[in-house]
Design an enzyme around this catalytic site. Sequence first.
Site, PDB file in Angstrom:
ATOM      1  N   HIS A 144     -77.967-112.567 -64.761  1.00 28.35           N
ATOM      2  CA  HIS A 144     -77.716-111.129 -64.731  1.00 28.35           C
ATOM      3  C   HIS A 144     -77.815-110.487 -66.110  1.00 28.35           C
ATOM      4  O   HIS A 144     -78.262-109.353 -66.236  1.00 28.35           O
ATOM      5  CB  HIS A 144     -76.318-110.913 -64.149  1.00 28.35           C
ATOM      6  CG  HIS A 144     -75.970-109.494 -63.862  1.00 28.35           C
ATOM      7  ND1 HIS A 144     -76.459-108.818 -62.764  1.00 28.35           N
ATOM      8  CD2 HIS A 144     -75.176-108.614 -64.520  1.00 28.35           C
ATOM      9  CE1 HIS A 144     -75.972-107.588 -62.755  1.00 28.35           C
ATOM     10  NE2 HIS A 144     -75.194-107.438 -63.811  1.00 28.35           N
ATOM     11  N   TYR A 155     -67.659 -96.722 -61.045  1.00 29.65           N
ATOM     12  CA  TYR A 155     -67.636 -97.211 -59.662  1.00 29.65           C
ATOM     13  C   TYR A 155     -66.982 -96.178 -58.741  1.00 29.65           C
ATOM     14  O   TYR A 155     -67.458 -95.926 -57.626  1.00 29.65           O
ATOM     15  CB  TYR A 155     -66.866 -98.531 -59.589  1.00 29.65           C
ATOM     16  CG  TYR A 155     -67.576 -99.693 -60.243  1.00 29.65           C
ATOM     17  CD1 TYR A 155     -68.352-100.572 -59.493  1.00 29.65           C
ATOM     18  CD2 TYR A 155     -67.475 -99.912 -61.611  1.00 29.65           C
ATOM     19  CE1 TYR A 155     -69.005-101.642 -60.088  1.00 29.65           C
ATOM     20  CE2 TYR A 155     -68.129-100.975 -62.224  1.00 29.65           C
ATOM     21  CZ  TYR A 155     -68.885-101.828 -61.454  1.00 29.65           C
ATOM     22  OH  TYR A 155     -69.542-102.875 -62.049  1.00 29.65           O
ATOM     23  N   ASP A 167     -78.211-104.026 -64.015  1.00 26.78           N
ATOM     24  CA  ASP A 167     -76.894-103.610 -63.561  1.00 26.78           C
ATOM     25  C   ASP A 167     -76.871-102.078 -63.421  1.00 26.78           C
ATOM     26  O   ASP A 167     -77.797-101.511 -62.847  1.00 26.78           O
ATOM     27  CB  ASP A 167     -75.822-104.130 -64.535  1.00 26.78           C
ATOM     28  CG  ASP A 167     -74.419-104.086 -63.953  1.00 26.78           C
ATOM     29  OD1 ASP A 167     -74.021-105.050 -63.284  1.00 26.78           O
ATOM     30  OD2 ASP A 167     -73.722-103.074 -64.161  1.00 26.78           O
TER      31      ASP A 167
END
Length: 405
Positions: free
Chosen positions: A374, A319, A183
């Site tokens: 993930h 982000y 990630d």
Amino acid sequence: MTSSSAQSIRPFRLSVPQSDLDDLHDRLDRTRWPAAMPGAGWEYGVPDGYLRELVRYWRHEYDWRAAEARLNAWPQFTTTIDGATVHFAHVRSPEPDATPLIITHGWPGSVVEFLDLVAPLTDPAAHGGDPADAFHVVLPSIPGFGLSGPTTEPGWEVGRVTDAWAELMRRLGYQRFGAQGGDWGAGISRELGRTYPDRVIGVHLNLLPGAQAATEPTARELAALTPEERESTLASWRRWERWSREGTGYAVLQSTRPHTPAYALTDSPVGQLAWIVEKFREWSDCEELPEEAVDRDLLLTDVMLYWLTGTAGSSGRIYYERAAAGDWETRLSTPSTAPTALALFPADPQIPLRHKADRTENIVRWTEFDRGGHFAAMEEPDLLVGDLRAFFRQLRDQDGTPPVG
């Protein structure tokens, strides 16, 4: 503040006041639930029946103090780097020639992801492994996340975190080290190898940003590929297209207005839980419920670090900062010379393509597993440990000298 005090490393022990836990329990007891739609499944978001049962368990059965004690089994510290408080665990191996390794989490993860990883990495002899495969493990929390948060100034994007990690390893006395991540941790670890090739021994990733089929391949592009590459490219595009259509709303919101959802997530523990648990369900190797892939208590401990530290907003800002920096695509397309390993887990929605990865990475190991997703360190820690050991053993064998710090 003197230079020495600014660079000091301070012992840290997690000790949450009972009043914070009482407040959490009170909020859970007073949850204001939205109206449920009968028959609605996960395609609408987290189902009402599932979340109510998970909240009941959180309130009445989950034991934070046990989780706190488990985390406190690691030696933990804080230090100030570039104006931010950086929390990290530093678990040294009993093997003096162990390889220094910095492992970085992502969103919505935390250092909790690595609770089952550290012991076999630091002390392989006690876990059926070769002492030569030992690591000194450093586990930092990204600034803005959990115990490294909240941050109070803008600009904590991947490049800044990368420089902070290089400084952290210098302060710990590790001039050369390995890096691992998935990630956001994959982007940071990859950038460490690209930016500090003289210091990074090797980079082990379970995700590679930018190596997916993010646009529909044209007939001309497909014609230039081998049959196997065409098949994997089309599969990657179908996976990416579905994920982009159904699974990226969180990223769009956190990339544009991260503070707006933060008010709700910081005020409502059930809101924070739902925001995170949906991703564990969507990105893990499970048929129906995330607990099929990830231990329920570990999942809740991860949520607790976000809740107790009030870092829903500051963690989401990574982000926004990536979008604001404007150089993400340039970073991804700039080649890295660091020896790199990819460990691929089939349920991850962003599995990279080998022929795309080869354009920018120095791939020396490529492993495709038949299970896992993930959150590989939580879902399949044994597979991840085995691949890490094999990769750094391969680098030692090629170099002929132990890659110590």
